[in-house]
Write an enzyme that holds these catalytic residues in place. Structure first.
Site, PDB file in Angstrom:
ATOM      1  N   ASP A  91     -25.164   7.960  10.342  1.00  0.00           N
ATOM      2  CA  ASP A  91     -24.584   8.755  11.993  1.00  0.00           C
ATOM      3  C   ASP A  91     -23.062   7.157  11.915  1.00  0.00           C
ATOM      4  O   ASP A  91     -22.217   7.654  12.408  1.00  0.00           O
ATOM      5  CB  ASP A  91     -25.010   8.780  13.108  1.00  0.00           C
ATOM      6  CG  ASP A  91     -25.716   9.394  13.176  1.00  0.00           C
ATOM      7  OD1 ASP A  91     -25.296  10.541  12.416  1.00  0.00           O
ATOM      8  OD2 ASP A  91     -26.584   9.763  14.408  1.00  0.00           O
ATOM      9  N   TYR A 113     -15.986  -4.651   7.922  1.00  0.00           N
ATOM     10  CA  TYR A 113     -13.460  -4.331   7.187  1.00  0.00           C
ATOM     11  C   TYR A 113     -13.283  -4.412   8.981  1.00  0.00           C
ATOM     12  O   TYR A 113     -11.565  -5.149   8.467  1.00  0.00           O
ATOM     13  CB  TYR A 113     -14.075  -2.611   7.087  1.00  0.00           C
ATOM     14  CG  TYR A 113     -12.684  -2.497   7.187  1.00  0.00           C
ATOM     15  CD1 TYR A 113     -11.602  -2.481   6.021  1.00  0.00           C
ATOM     16  CD2 TYR A 113     -11.876  -1.565   8.025  1.00  0.00           C
ATOM     17  CE1 TYR A 113     -10.517  -2.189   6.078  1.00  0.00           C
ATOM     18  CE2 TYR A 113     -10.676  -0.701   7.564  1.00  0.00           C
ATOM     19  CZ  TYR A 113      -9.616  -1.443   6.980  1.00  0.00           C
ATOM     20  OH  TYR A 113      -8.297  -0.384   7.135  1.00  0.00           O
ATOM     21  N   TRP A 161     -23.398  14.918   6.574  1.00  0.00           N
ATOM     22  CA  TRP A 161     -24.803  13.220   7.173  1.00  0.00           C
ATOM     23  C   TRP A 161     -24.773  13.367   8.322  1.00  0.00           C
ATOM     24  O   TRP A 161     -24.137  13.539   8.726  1.00  0.00           O
ATOM     25  CB  TRP A 161     -23.960  12.214   6.291  1.00  0.00           C
ATOM     26  CG  TRP A 161     -23.444  12.193   4.513  1.00  0.00           C
ATOM     27  CD1 TRP A 161     -24.684  12.399   4.074  1.00  0.00           C
ATOM     28  CD2 TRP A 161     -23.191  11.272   4.184  1.00  0.00           C
ATOM     29  NE1 TRP A 161     -23.572  11.948   2.471  1.00  0.00           N
ATOM     30  CE2 TRP A 161     -23.133  11.253   2.182  1.00  0.00           C
ATOM     31  CE3 TRP A 161     -22.009   9.809   4.627  1.00  0.00           C
ATOM     32  CZ2 TRP A 161     -22.214  11.067   1.795  1.00  0.00           C
ATOM     33  CZ3 TRP A 161     -21.215   8.972   3.513  1.00  0.00           C
ATOM     34  CH2 TRP A 161     -22.001   9.902   2.151  1.00  0.00           C
ATOM     35  N   THR A 206      -6.295   5.691  14.339  1.00  0.00           N
ATOM     36  CA  THR A 206      -7.731   5.682  14.692  1.00  0.00           C
ATOM     37  C   THR A 206      -8.164   6.453  12.684  1.00  0.00           C
ATOM     38  O   THR A 206      -7.742   6.039  11.749  1.00  0.00           O
ATOM     39  CB  THR A 206      -7.894   6.779  15.829  1.00  0.00           C
ATOM     40  OG1 THR A 206      -8.753   7.548  15.657  1.00  0.00           O
ATOM     41  CG2 THR A 206      -6.404   8.055  14.725  1.00  0.00           C
ATOM     42  N   GLY A 208      -3.349  -2.744  11.770  1.00  0.00           N
ATOM     43  CA  GLY A 208      -5.849  -2.014  11.908  1.00  0.00           C
ATOM     44  C   GLY A 208      -5.606  -1.073  11.727  1.00  0.00           C
ATOM     45  O   GLY A 208      -5.677  -0.315  11.285  1.00  0.00           O
ATOM     46  N   GLY A 244       0.904  -1.622  -0.045  1.00  0.00           N
ATOM     47  CA  GLY A 244      -0.196  -0.162  -0.063  1.00  0.00           C
ATOM     48  C   GLY A 244       0.705   1.624   0.217  1.00  0.00           C
ATOM     49  O   GLY A 244       0.219   1.959   0.308  1.00  0.00           O
TER      50      GLY A 244
HETATM   51  P1  GDP Z   1     -16.816   5.930  10.264  1.00  0.00           P
HETATM   52  O1  GDP Z   1     -15.874   6.820  11.115  1.00  0.00           O
HETATM   53  O2  GDP Z   1     -16.513   4.300   9.840  1.00  0.00           O
HETATM   54  O3  GDP Z   1     -18.317   6.415  10.483  1.00  0.00           O
HETATM   55  O4  GDP Z   1     -16.666   6.968   8.976  1.00  0.00           O
HETATM   56  P2  GDP Z   1     -16.719   8.128   7.649  1.00  0.00           P
HETATM   57  O5  GDP Z   1     -15.829   8.913   7.896  1.00  0.00           O
HETATM   58  O6  GDP Z   1     -17.177   8.154   6.855  1.00  0.00           O
HETATM   59  O7  GDP Z   1     -18.308   9.009   8.869  1.00  0.00           O
HETATM   60  C1  GDP Z   1     -17.486   9.329   9.756  1.00  0.00           C
HETATM   61  C2  GDP Z   1     -19.547  10.298  10.703  1.00  0.00           C
HETATM   62  O8  GDP Z   1     -19.161  11.401   9.470  1.00  0.00           O
HETATM   63  C3  GDP Z   1     -20.354   9.682  10.338  1.00  0.00           C
HETATM   64  O9  GDP Z   1     -21.415   9.678  10.918  1.00  0.00           O
HETATM   65  C4  GDP Z   1     -20.589  10.475   8.559  1.00  0.00           C
HETATM   66  O10 GDP Z   1     -22.685   9.786   9.187  1.00  0.00           O
HETATM   67  C5  GDP Z   1     -20.474  11.641   9.178  1.00  0.00           C
HETATM   68  N1  GDP Z   1     -20.556  12.082   7.982  1.00  0.00           N
HETATM   69  C6  GDP Z   1     -21.170  13.475   7.758  1.00  0.00           C
HETATM   70  N2  GDP Z   1     -20.806  13.849   5.776  1.00  0.00           N
HETATM   71  C7  GDP Z   1     -20.291  13.273   5.733  1.00  0.00           C
HETATM   72  C8  GDP Z   1     -20.076  12.766   4.294  1.00  0.00           C
HETATM   73  O11 GDP Z   1     -20.048  13.730   3.128  1.00  0.00           O
HETATM   74  N3  GDP Z   1     -19.049  11.536   4.184  1.00  0.00           N
HETATM   75  C9  GDP Z   1     -18.988  10.670   5.308  1.00  0.00           C
HETATM   76  N4  GDP Z   1     -18.143  10.006   5.028  1.00  0.00           N
HETATM   77  N5  GDP Z   1     -18.929  10.784   6.140  1.00  0.00           N
HETATM   78  C10 GDP Z   1     -20.236  11.944   6.582  1.00  0.00           C
END
Ligand code: GDP
Length: 320
Positions: free
Chosen positions: A273, A139, A205, A167, A109, A14
């Site tokens: 979320d 994953y 989101w 993280t 990890g 990678g």
């Molecule tokens: P996670 O840490 O595995 O949940 O992955 P993410 O980094 O994709 O998402 C972290 C949080 O950010 C979640 O609560 C998503 O709903 C929020 N989030 C808000 N806006 C976005 C967006 O545009 N893209 C993604 N990927 N997450 C978002």
């Protein structure tokens, strides 16, 4: 060049990816001779290619940083590919490492391996204290299997390895593809594009309430290099993070401020979320890495990331 890494042979799977590029730069800076297997030459989902790679390019240290991964979106759309690719890649690479006589294997990890429903910060001793969060189980479990394999391989074959639990990372070279990106890259792209197109709002989101921890990728590379040198406990994974929790709302507001774009944020609560809280306990990290702590605070890291994305937008959007 003097120092621990001078002339050491290091292979980074990678190594052309997001974290990998920064890791390679760091090892090379310290004098190591680094090899990066490319997918077109070595398809690491087969044992044959893993073994060929390690026999054709013998190494003292193997860092397995390759992963097929992404944010909450890809976990919904591609759970099977995430599961299969990461599971077999980890299993074959470790088997090849012991066959080829690699001196030390560093498994990269993920915090997605932790139980998804625990209270408080995530401690290494709690890795097996409950099920992964449903949003990332495909994953998270595959990476966790490397920790199981590592202990079996230590016991039966004497293979030395460590398991680092990272993280959420962000920074230059990340995936900015909205189907795949994590929250920081997704929001940086949305903000920069909204500003360019002069649209009045940006969609974010979920509820904004989940708490995440954000580690600047260059800091993470420094920690991995340090851990590869100093940490040797095969049976005890080591968290790598900041230990600082930030809500998605606070993150979005900081990106809003730092970017300078003055449009509105619209929260789409139809989007998931994910886990409510994912923050690592970094007590063991500080102790084992001689007090090391990530030097880049979130605001500084975001400013660097936004500047990099603006300057490299076409290239960043075309990748992954
Ligand atoms: P996670 O840490 O595995 O949940 O992955 P993410 O980094 O994709 O998402 C972290 C949080 O950010 C979640 O609560 C998503 O709903 C929020 N989030 C808000 N806006 C976005 C967006 O545009 N893209 C993604 N990927 N997450 C978002």
């Amino acid at each position: 060049m003097q120092g621990f890494w001078a002339e050491k042979r290091v292979t980074v799977t990678g190594g052309a990816g997001f974290l990998g590029q920064h890791l390679v730069r760091r090892f090379e800076h310290l004098g190591a001779k680094v090899f990066v297997p490319r997918q077109r030459d070595y398809n690491l989902t087969t044992l044959d290619a893993c073994l060929r790679c390690l026999l054709e390019h013998p190494c003292d240290l193997l860092v397995h940083a390759a992963a097929y991964y992404g944010g909450i979106g890809i976990n919904v759309t591609e759970p099977a590919r995430l599961y299969y690719t990461n599971l077999v890649m980890g299993a074959h690479l470790m088997e090849a490492a012991r066959l080829a006589g690699v001196a030390k294997f560093v498994a990269i990890g993920t915090a997605c391996s932790y139980p998804g429903y625990l209270e408080g910060d995530l401690k290494e001793d709690d890795l097996w204290a409950g099920p992964c969060h449903a949003s990332v189980v495909n994953y998270g479990l595959t990476k966790k299997m490397m920790a199981v394999q590592a202990q079996a391989y230590k016991r039966q074959y004497g293979l030395d390895s460590i398991h680092l639990i990272l993280t959420n990372l962000y920074g230059p070279g990340d995936s900015y593809n909205p189907d795949r990106s994590h929250v920081v890259a997704a929001l940086v792209r949305k903000w920069v594009e909204a500003e360019l197109a002069r649209v009045p709002s940006v969609e974010v989101w979920g509820t904004g309430r989940p708490i995440r921890e954000f580690l600047y990728v260059e800091d993470c590379a420094d920690a991995i290099v340090l851990a590869a040198e100093k940490y040797n406990e095969c049976a005890l994974p080591l968290n790598i993070g900041t230990g600082i929790g930030t809500s998605i709302r606070e993150l979005a507001e900081t990106i809003h401020e730092v970017s300078g774009y003055r449009g509105k944020m619209v929260w789409n609560t139809d989007k998931p979320d994910g886990a409510m809280k994912k923050v690592l306990d970094v007590t063991r990290m500080r102790r084992e890495l001689d007090g090391w702590t990530p030097p880049t605070d979130l605001r500084t890291g975001l400013a660097k990331t936004i500047a990099w994305y603006r300057a490299n937008k076409a290239q960043a959007d075309a990748k992954w």
